[in-house]
Design a protein around this motif. Sequence first.
Motif, PDB file in Angstrom:
ATOM      1  N   PRO A  26       0.800  -1.232   0.000  1.00  0.00           N
ATOM      2  CA  PRO A  26       0.000   0.000   0.000  1.00  0.00           C
ATOM      3  C   PRO A  26       0.832   1.280   0.000  1.00  0.00           C
ATOM      4  O   PRO A  26       0.485   2.252  -0.665  1.00  0.00           O
ATOM      5  CB  PRO A  26      -0.829  -0.091   1.275  1.00  0.00           C
ATOM      6  CG  PRO A  26      -0.887  -1.530   1.593  1.00  0.00           C
ATOM      7  CD  PRO A  26       0.425  -2.103   1.108  1.00  0.00           C
ATOM      8  N   CYS A  27       1.940   1.297   0.729  1.00  0.00           N
ATOM      9  CA  CYS A  27       2.715   2.539   0.832  1.00  0.00           C
ATOM     10  C   CYS A  27       3.946   2.538  -0.059  1.00  0.00           C
ATOM     11  O   CYS A  27       4.618   3.559  -0.168  1.00  0.00           O
ATOM     12  CB  CYS A  27       3.124   2.787   2.282  1.00  0.00           C
ATOM     13  SG  CYS A  27       4.272   1.580   2.951  1.00  0.00           S
ATOM     14  N   GLY A  28       4.286   1.424  -0.663  1.00  0.00           N
ATOM     15  CA  GLY A  28       5.455   1.368  -1.536  1.00  0.00           C
ATOM     16  C   GLY A  28       6.772   1.438  -0.793  1.00  0.00           C
ATOM     17  O   GLY A  28       7.792   1.769  -1.359  1.00  0.00           O
ATOM     18  N   GLY A  29       6.769   1.158   0.496  1.00  0.00           N
ATOM     19  CA  GLY A  29       7.998   1.165   1.288  1.00  0.00           C
ATOM     20  C   GLY A  29       8.281   2.480   1.976  1.00  0.00           C
ATOM     21  O   GLY A  29       9.271   2.602   2.682  1.00  0.00           O
ATOM     22  N   SER A  30       7.444   3.486   1.787  1.00  0.00           N
ATOM     23  CA  SER A  30       7.714   4.788   2.407  1.00  0.00           C
ATOM     24  C   SER A  30       7.164   4.872   3.826  1.00  0.00           C
ATOM     25  O   SER A  30       7.624   5.677   4.624  1.00  0.00           O
ATOM     26  CB  SER A  30       7.104   5.911   1.570  1.00  0.00           C
ATOM     27  OG  SER A  30       5.695   5.844   1.602  1.00  0.00           O
ATOM     28  N   GLY A  31       6.141   4.079   4.146  1.00  0.00           N
ATOM     29  CA  GLY A  31       5.529   4.125   5.472  1.00  0.00           C
ATOM     30  C   GLY A  31       4.404   5.130   5.567  1.00  0.00           C
ATOM     31  O   GLY A  31       3.712   5.191   6.569  1.00  0.00           O
ATOM     32  N   ASN A  32       4.208   5.933   4.520  1.00  0.00           N
ATOM     33  CA  ASN A  32       3.140   6.937   4.496  1.00  0.00           C
ATOM     34  C   ASN A  32       2.203   6.662   3.332  1.00  0.00           C
ATOM     35  O   ASN A  32       2.627   6.244   2.262  1.00  0.00           O
ATOM     36  CB  ASN A  32       3.709   8.352   4.330  1.00  0.00           C
ATOM     37  CG  ASN A  32       4.488   8.786   5.535  1.00  0.00           C
ATOM     38  OD1 ASN A  32       4.179   8.410   6.654  1.00  0.00           O
ATOM     39  ND2 ASN A  32       5.521   9.567   5.314  1.00  0.00           N
TER      40      ASN A  32
END
Length: 69
Positions: A26-32
């Motif tokens: 869902p976040c693509g690895g960014s955490g946001n």
Amino acid sequence: MATKRTTTTPPTTIAPAPVEPPSCQPCGGSGNVAITVRVGRKRRPVGQQDGLCLNCLGEGTDPGPGPDA
């Protein structure tokens, strides 16, 4: 009787490369993740703001199946 000569070399072990955990979908690895901000009586969207990813809890790595799975 002559003694037998043997040369022993230590076995060469290659350390495995560290495996990176896959990134969260869902976040693509960014955490946001982007959350739409709605205002007014009719709740019209006016913009977006960053929010914490509830799948990985902001860590950015895929949590995978739980220990009970």
